[in-house]
Design a protein around this motif. Structure first.
Motif, PDB file in Angstrom:
ATOM      1  N   PHE A  32       0.681  -1.182  -0.022  1.00 55.18           N
ATOM      2  CA  PHE A  32       0.110   0.145  -0.124  1.00 55.18           C
ATOM      3  C   PHE A  32       0.997   1.198  -0.180  1.00 55.18           C
ATOM      4  O   PHE A  32       1.974   1.375   0.786  1.00 55.18           O
ATOM      5  N   TYR A  33       0.485   2.324  -0.695  1.00 55.38           N
ATOM      6  CA  TYR A  33       1.072   3.496  -0.674  1.00 55.38           C
ATOM      7  C   TYR A  33       0.182   4.734  -0.476  1.00 55.38           C
ATOM      8  O   TYR A  33      -1.023   4.747  -0.977  1.00 55.38           O
ATOM      9  N   LEU A  41      -5.231  15.316  -5.396  1.00 56.26           N
ATOM     10  CA  LEU A  41      -6.043  14.695  -4.289  1.00 56.26           C
ATOM     11  C   LEU A  41      -5.367  13.520  -3.642  1.00 56.26           C
ATOM     12  O   LEU A  41      -4.643  12.865  -4.431  1.00 56.26           O
ATOM     13  N   PRO A  42      -5.860  13.445  -2.392  1.00 56.61           N
ATOM     14  CA  PRO A  42      -5.212  12.247  -1.749  1.00 56.61           C
ATOM     15  C   PRO A  42      -5.589  11.101  -2.247  1.00 56.61           C
ATOM     16  O   PRO A  42      -6.837  10.701  -2.811  1.00 56.61           O
ATOM     17  N   GLN A  43      -4.539   9.907  -2.193  1.00 61.01           N
ATOM     18  CA  GLN A  43      -4.951   8.525  -2.755  1.00 61.01           C
ATOM     19  C   GLN A  43      -4.141   7.664  -1.728  1.00 61.01           C
ATOM     20  O   GLN A  43      -3.362   7.913  -1.237  1.00 61.01           O
ATOM     21  N   LEU A  44      -4.885   6.660  -1.753  1.00 58.07           N
ATOM     22  CA  LEU A  44      -4.294   5.235  -1.405  1.00 58.07           C
ATOM     23  C   LEU A  44      -4.113   4.461  -2.318  1.00 58.07           C
ATOM     24  O   LEU A  44      -5.172   3.830  -3.082  1.00 58.07           O
ATOM     25  N   ILE A  45      -2.915   3.808  -2.875  1.00 56.36           N
ATOM     26  CA  ILE A  45      -2.989   2.925  -3.887  1.00 56.36           C
ATOM     27  C   ILE A  45      -2.260   1.503  -3.377  1.00 56.36           C
ATOM     28  O   ILE A  45      -1.331   1.419  -2.582  1.00 56.36           O
ATOM     29  N   CYS A  46      -2.841   0.600  -3.671  1.00 55.21           N
ATOM     30  CA  CYS A  46      -2.407  -0.975  -3.525  1.00 55.21           C
ATOM     31  C   CYS A  46      -1.844  -1.541  -4.803  1.00 55.21           C
ATOM     32  O   CYS A  46      -2.602  -1.757  -5.671  1.00 55.21           O
ATOM     33  N   LYS A  47      -0.511  -1.847  -4.919  1.00 57.20           N
ATOM     34  CA  LYS A  47       0.046  -2.577  -6.026  1.00 57.20           C
ATOM     35  C   LYS A  47      -0.321  -4.213  -6.027  1.00 57.20           C
ATOM     36  O   LYS A  47       0.260  -4.669  -4.906  1.00 57.20           O
ATOM     37  N   GLY A  73       2.846  -1.608 -16.202  1.00 57.89           N
ATOM     38  CA  GLY A  73       2.937  -2.856 -16.153  1.00 57.89           C
ATOM     39  C   GLY A  73       2.444  -3.636 -14.930  1.00 57.89           C
ATOM     40  O   GLY A  73       2.458  -4.684 -14.705  1.00 57.89           O
ATOM     41  N   GLU A  74       1.802  -2.746 -13.987  1.00 60.69           N
ATOM     42  CA  GLU A  74       1.390  -2.954 -12.805  1.00 60.69           C
ATOM     43  C   GLU A  74       0.051  -2.822 -12.754  1.00 60.69           C
ATOM     44  O   GLU A  74      -0.612  -2.015 -13.187  1.00 60.69           O
ATOM     45  N   CYS A  75      -0.736  -3.865 -11.722  1.00 59.89           N
ATOM     46  CA  CYS A  75      -2.150  -3.680 -11.711  1.00 59.89           C
ATOM     47  C   CYS A  75      -2.350  -3.038 -10.155  1.00 59.89           C
ATOM     48  O   CYS A  75      -1.802  -3.524  -9.249  1.00 59.89           O
ATOM     49  N   LEU A  76      -2.913  -1.945 -10.493  1.00 63.56           N
ATOM     50  CA  LEU A  76      -3.224  -1.122  -9.197  1.00 63.56           C
ATOM     51  C   LEU A  76      -4.674  -0.907  -8.795  1.00 63.56           C
ATOM     52  O   LEU A  76      -5.494  -0.460  -9.608  1.00 63.56           O
ATOM     53  N   LEU A  77      -4.955  -0.944  -7.606  1.00 63.12           N
ATOM     54  CA  LEU A  77      -6.162  -0.627  -6.811  1.00 63.12           C
ATOM     55  C   LEU A  77      -6.076   0.752  -6.248  1.00 63.12           C
ATOM     56  O   LEU A  77      -5.386   0.923  -5.259  1.00 63.12           O
ATOM     57  N   VAL A  78      -6.806   1.912  -6.850  1.00 55.86           N
ATOM     58  CA  VAL A  78      -6.514   3.163  -6.524  1.00 55.86           C
ATOM     59  C   VAL A  78      -7.905   3.787  -5.758  1.00 55.86           C
ATOM     60  O   VAL A  78      -9.092   3.676  -6.122  1.00 55.86           O
ATOM     61  N   SER A 106      -3.942 -13.177  -2.010  1.00 54.91           N
ATOM     62  CA  SER A 106      -4.076 -13.066  -3.434  1.00 54.91           C
ATOM     63  C   SER A 106      -4.571 -11.703  -3.876  1.00 54.91           C
ATOM     64  O   SER A 106      -5.438 -11.309  -3.155  1.00 54.91           O
ATOM     65  N   ALA A 107      -4.251 -11.180  -5.080  1.00 54.03           N
ATOM     66  CA  ALA A 107      -4.847 -10.109  -5.445  1.00 54.03           C
ATOM     67  C   ALA A 107      -6.307  -9.986  -5.472  1.00 54.03           C
ATOM     68  O   ALA A 107      -7.096  -9.064  -5.183  1.00 54.03           O
ATOM     69  N   ALA A 108      -6.945 -11.152  -5.965  1.00 55.19           N
ATOM     70  CA  ALA A 108      -8.313 -11.289  -6.135  1.00 55.19           C
ATOM     71  C   ALA A 108      -8.769 -11.319  -4.808  1.00 55.19           C
ATOM     72  O   ALA A 108      -9.934 -10.591  -4.462  1.00 55.19           O
ATOM     73  N   ALA A 109      -8.195 -11.837  -3.703  1.00 61.36           N
ATOM     74  CA  ALA A 109      -8.771 -12.021  -2.445  1.00 61.36           C
ATOM     75  C   ALA A 109      -8.663 -10.105  -1.563  1.00 61.36           C
ATOM     76  O   ALA A 109      -9.511  -9.949  -1.001  1.00 61.36           O
ATOM     77  N   ILE A 110      -7.569  -9.530  -2.104  1.00 62.56           N
ATOM     78  CA  ILE A 110      -7.447  -8.155  -1.674  1.00 62.56           C
ATOM     79  C   ILE A 110      -8.631  -7.347  -2.261  1.00 62.56           C
ATOM     80  O   ILE A 110      -9.217  -6.646  -1.622  1.00 62.56           O
ATOM     81  N   VAL A 111      -8.830  -7.318  -3.613  1.00 61.78           N
ATOM     82  CA  VAL A 111      -9.997  -6.558  -4.274  1.00 61.78           C
ATOM     83  C   VAL A 111     -11.416  -6.987  -3.545  1.00 61.78           C
ATOM     84  O   VAL A 111     -12.241  -6.252  -3.341  1.00 61.78           O
ATOM     85  N   ALA A 112     -11.632  -8.318  -3.449  1.00 60.83           N
ATOM     86  CA  ALA A 112     -12.819  -8.699  -2.727  1.00 60.83           C
ATOM     87  C   ALA A 112     -12.934  -7.830  -1.469  1.00 60.83           C
ATOM     88  O   ALA A 112     -14.106  -7.764  -0.810  1.00 60.83           O
TER      89      ALA A 112
END
Length: 325
Positions: A32-33, A41-47, A73-78, A106-112
């Protein structure tokens, strides 16, 4: 939290959605970043550790939006704040999201997990006039439930089962569902107020099967840092410390707090209280109450105040509830 302490305050706006100029969140299990958008604008990004479909729809509400993107080349959740009015709320939402993903593998679990949390925040904020802030009456009600959990259930059963019994955050008609089945409705009143409690729904003292107990905690004014005195925030922290060695119970507790509508705010650490006494009443068929069975056609619901001195014939020892376990 003072404005200058927010982690994105030291960051400059980014020309692109990336983490090259971001600050990694200390102590987070996943990547997380803290960041700023190109508009500042403030953001929280998960690589995410691997790619996921980008067409997943994430909830957007109250000036806060979330999206999945591919960058470099990275998948980010912003997660991004779009209305600075909610800056403090956004910060606490971010902390909650970071903590809630610790068990995701896993990435899918994080998104869920994040999608589920955002939906719960969306529902929570949609029913409150002041986002994230409980009213004084709500704070007092939560304190009563937390004290019952800590001072009663923690002594009667294991931590996980105790927290599982706390069903009020799931919008159950009563606050606790004990084995038996026995339901407990907890009310909290000030020692200086009239000796009565408010029953806010025709469902609160209604149950098809099993027993209902009305438990009432009286609270007196407290003093800062005095032994046995507390604020809502210090009571929450005390329970957190108790559950720290039991991760599964701790996670359930955080979920329940969140479902109730509690987030860590400095306003909850101002007013001090001290517990005065508990009383309990067995709610049987003759107990003075109004339930759904008493409502005539056309009456949808009802709330009323119950005089506790007039309920003395139904008073019981609250310790009798221990036998439910």
């Amino acid at each position: 939290m003072p404005q200058q302490e927010y982690p994105w305050k030291s960051l400059s706006a980014s020309r692109n959605t990336n983490i090259s100029d971001a600050i990694k969140v200390d102590g987070s299990k996943h990547d997380f970043y803290w960041a700023r958008s190109h508009e500042g604008l403030p953001q929280l990004i998960c690589k995410l550790p691997e790619a996921v479909p980008l067409d997943v729809t994430l909830p957007t509400f109250n000036g806060i939006e979330a999206r999945l993107v591919e960058a470099g080349g990275e998948c980010l959740l912003v997660m991004q704040l779009t209305d600075m009015t909610f800056e403090q709320l956004f910060y606490h939402l971010c902390l909650n999201l970071i903590e809630s993903t610790r068990s995701a593998d896993s990435a899918a679990a994080i998104v869920a997990v994040i999608a589920g949390r955002l939906k719960r925040w969306q529902k929570l904020l949609g029913k409150k006039s002041v986002p994230g802030m409980l009213t004084r009456q709500e704070q007092q009600g939560l304190m009563g439930e937390l004290f019952f959990l800590r001072d009663k259930l923690f002594d009667w059963t294991g931590y996980r089962q105790a927290v599982e019994c706390w069903v009020a955050p799931d919008e159950h008609p009563q606050d606790f569902a004990l084995p038996g089945p026995t339901s407990v409705e907890v009310k909290c009143r000030q020692t200086t107020s009239p000796d009565m409690v408010k029953i806010s729904s025709a469902w609160q003292l209604h149950q098809e099967d099993g027993d209902i107990v009305l438990a009432v905690l009286a609270l007196g004014k407290g003093k800062e840092e005095s032994a046995g005195h507390f604020t809502l925030a210090s009571l929450v922290e005390d329970i957190r410390q108790t559950l720290a060695s039991t991760p599964d119970a701790s996670e359930l507790f955080e979920d329940a707090l969140f479902g109730w509508g509690y987030i860590d705010l400095p306003e909850y650490n101002v007013t001090w209280w001290q517990p005065a006494s508990w009383r309990a009443y067995g709610v049987d068929g003759s107990f003075p109450k109004l339930t759904v069975l008493d409502l005539k056609q056309g009456i949808v619901d009802v709330s009323y105040r119950l005089s506790l001195p007039d309920c003395s014939s139904w008073e019981m020892d609250i310790l009798d509830l221990k036998s439910a376990f």
